[in-house]
Design a protein around this motif. Structure first.
Motif, PDB file in Angstrom:
ATOM      1  N   PRO A 168       0.824  -1.201   0.000  1.00  0.00           N
ATOM      2  CA  PRO A 168       0.000   0.000   0.000  1.00  0.00           C
ATOM      3  C   PRO A 168       0.862   1.256   0.000  1.00  0.00           C
ATOM      4  O   PRO A 168       1.993   1.257   0.502  1.00  0.00           O
ATOM      5  CB  PRO A 168      -0.800  -0.133   1.304  1.00  0.00           C
ATOM      6  N   GLU A 169       0.319   2.302  -0.561  1.00  0.00           N
ATOM      7  CA  GLU A 169       1.053   3.559  -0.646  1.00  0.00           C
ATOM      8  C   GLU A 169       1.482   4.027   0.738  1.00  0.00           C
ATOM      9  O   GLU A 169       0.692   4.019   1.686  1.00  0.00           O
ATOM     10  CB  GLU A 169       0.186   4.626  -1.316  1.00  0.00           C
ATOM     11  N   GLY A 170       2.731   4.428   0.835  1.00  0.00           N
ATOM     12  CA  GLY A 170       3.241   4.963   2.089  1.00  0.00           C
ATOM     13  C   GLY A 170       3.829   3.936   3.027  1.00  0.00           C
ATOM     14  O   GLY A 170       4.332   4.298   4.103  1.00  0.00           O
ATOM     15  N   VAL A 171       3.794   2.650   2.670  1.00  0.00           N
ATOM     16  CA  VAL A 171       4.358   1.602   3.522  1.00  0.00           C
ATOM     17  C   VAL A 171       5.825   1.405   3.166  1.00  0.00           C
ATOM     18  O   VAL A 171       6.181   1.185   2.007  1.00  0.00           O
ATOM     19  CB  VAL A 171       3.596   0.276   3.363  1.00  0.00           C
ATOM     20  N   GLU A 172       6.682   1.483   4.156  1.00  0.00           N
ATOM     21  CA  GLU A 172       8.114   1.255   3.975  1.00  0.00           C
ATOM     22  C   GLU A 172       8.382  -0.242   3.831  1.00  0.00           C
ATOM     23  O   GLU A 172       7.756  -1.068   4.496  1.00  0.00           O
ATOM     24  CB  GLU A 172       8.883   1.798   5.181  1.00  0.00           C
ATOM     25  N   SER A 173       9.323  -0.595   2.978  1.00  0.00           N
ATOM     26  CA  SER A 173       9.714  -1.995   2.801  1.00  0.00           C
ATOM     27  C   SER A 173      11.044  -2.253   3.492  1.00  0.00           C
ATOM     28  O   SER A 173      12.035  -1.550   3.255  1.00  0.00           O
ATOM     29  CB  SER A 173       9.829  -2.337   1.315  1.00  0.00           C
ATOM     30  N   ARG A 174      11.062  -3.271   4.363  1.00  0.00           N
ATOM     31  CA  ARG A 174      12.288  -3.712   5.012  1.00  0.00           C
ATOM     32  C   ARG A 174      12.495  -5.184   4.678  1.00  0.00           C
ATOM     33  O   ARG A 174      11.619  -6.013   4.962  1.00  0.00           O
ATOM     34  CB  ARG A 174      12.204  -3.536   6.528  1.00  0.00           C
ATOM     35  N   LEU A 175      13.617  -5.516   4.105  1.00  0.00           N
ATOM     36  CA  LEU A 175      13.890  -6.901   3.720  1.00  0.00           C
ATOM     37  C   LEU A 175      14.696  -7.586   4.818  1.00  0.00           C
ATOM     38  O   LEU A 175      15.766  -7.100   5.210  1.00  0.00           O
ATOM     39  CB  LEU A 175      14.661  -6.944   2.402  1.00  0.00           C
ATOM     40  N   ALA A 176      14.158  -8.699   5.330  1.00  0.00           N
ATOM     41  CA  ALA A 176      14.844  -9.447   6.378  1.00  0.00           C
ATOM     42  C   ALA A 176      14.227 -10.830   6.481  1.00  0.00           C
ATOM     43  O   ALA A 176      13.010 -10.983   6.364  1.00  0.00           O
ATOM     44  CB  ALA A 176      14.745  -8.735   7.720  1.00  0.00           C
TER      45      ALA A 176
END
Length: 334
Positions: free
Chosen positions: A39-47
């Motif tokens: 969704p717009e505005g959601v930060e993505s963190r890869l882990a």
């Protein structure tokens, strides 16, 4: 502003993100691989939060963590407990409240309506794994390591829900003008959970102190027979594939895999849920929180799901949809 971390970008995780973003909340998604959509505005963190140290780093700054991920379906016994331990470790390090999305597998076969106080009586590996994961979370809460609460849902339906008992087998079939394929006896009552309602309930549980240390069956639409559920789907799709609408798979077909997709073959362990009435009680939630989360009326929830499936069919006219039900190592909704 409260910082929310959602683990997993499957149908439940995405629905939780959408609920939070609609309220203007600060939200980050934690996934192993870059998700196709957020969704717009959601930060993505890869882990890969299977590893506690990576969960600790990914959850830094979190106030509330929503655990909406699961390993590939056929690897639950090997991976799910360690995944849960990783999420618990990350929440503990952040000092964050943990909200866990669960299903009902841990109860096993029950000849009564499903309530939160039922013993864990699962005899199959998936149900026993779910019971182990629930114990990991609640034991950590009891030990004072974290603040945690658990929301449980029945079989899912809703936008983005493809691999479920009533996903592509029912909604996808209906919009394609084909007959639905269902498990067991469609005349029996069966509670189905609408994913946006599940998400709203999980967000509420994360806000309420009285939810902590408890298991909650989230509010569901009215329970009807699977046959009636399917009829509502075809009414919403305004399609008549001929009589009957339903092709029912008996228990033996489910056990052998029959005509089902690979993830759905794994439901053989859960065949009992479709061979007896499967009715979930959510009175505990309603009595504690009143009308804070009113479930979407079943007819409306079905219509909204049909509309999503139709939108996907329209997009497929231009570009075929690739359905990767449970890609290797990817986290999906619980």
């Amino acid at each position: 502003m409260t910082r929310h971390i959602v683990v997993g970008a499957g149908p439940v995780g995405l629905a939780v993100m959408e609920q939070l973003r609609e309220r203007g909340e600060d939200v980050a998604a934690v996934t192993r691989h870059e998700p196709e959509f957020l969704p717009e505005g959601v930060e993505s963190r890869l882990a890969d939060v299977l590893y506690p140290d990576r969960a600790v780093a990914a959850f830094a700054g979190a106030d509330v963590v929503y655990h909406c991920a699961q390993p590939p379906y056929d690897e639950w016994p090997e991976l799910f407990p360690d995944l849960t331990r990783g999420v618990v470790a990350g929440a503990e390090a952040a000092g964050a409240r943990l909200v866990v999305a669960e299903n009902l597998y841990m109860y096993g076969p029950a000849q009564v309506r499903l309530t939160e106080d039922l013993p864990y009586a699962a005899t199959g590996p998936k149900g026993q794994t779910r019971a182990e994961c629930a114990d990991i979370v609640l034991d950590a809460h009891e030990a004072g390591r974290i603040e945690a609460t658990i929301g449980r849902a029945s079989d899912f339906f809703g936008p983005r829900v493809r691999e479920s008992a009533v996903g592509e087998q029912v909604f996808g079939a209906a919009v394609a003008g084909k007959r639905a394929k269902v498990f067991g006896d469609p005349r029996l009552a069966h509670t189905y959970t609408y994913v946006p309602d599940f998400a709203r309930a999980l967000v509420l549980l994360g806000e309420r102190d009285e939810a902590l240390g408890e298991v909650w069956h989230v509010p569901n639409p009215e329970t009807v027979s699977t046959r009636r559920f399917v009829d509502l789907v075809y009414e919403a799709a305004d399609i008549d594939p001929g009589f009957p609408h339903i092709i029912a798979a008996p228990g033996v077909a489910l056990t052998l895999g029959g005509y089902l997709s690979a993830p759905l073959k794994g439901l053989a362990e859960m065949r009992y849920a479709f061979e007896e009435p499967y009715v979930v009680r959510d009175a505990k939630f309603r009595e504690a929180f009143g009308d804070a989360v009113e479930p979407t009326p079943l007819r409306d929830a079905v219509a909204e799901t049909v509309a999503w499936y139709e939108s996907q069919r329209d997009e497929a006219d231009a570009e075929p949809i690739r359905i990767e039900t449970l890609p290797e190592g990817a986290a999906e909704s619980a």
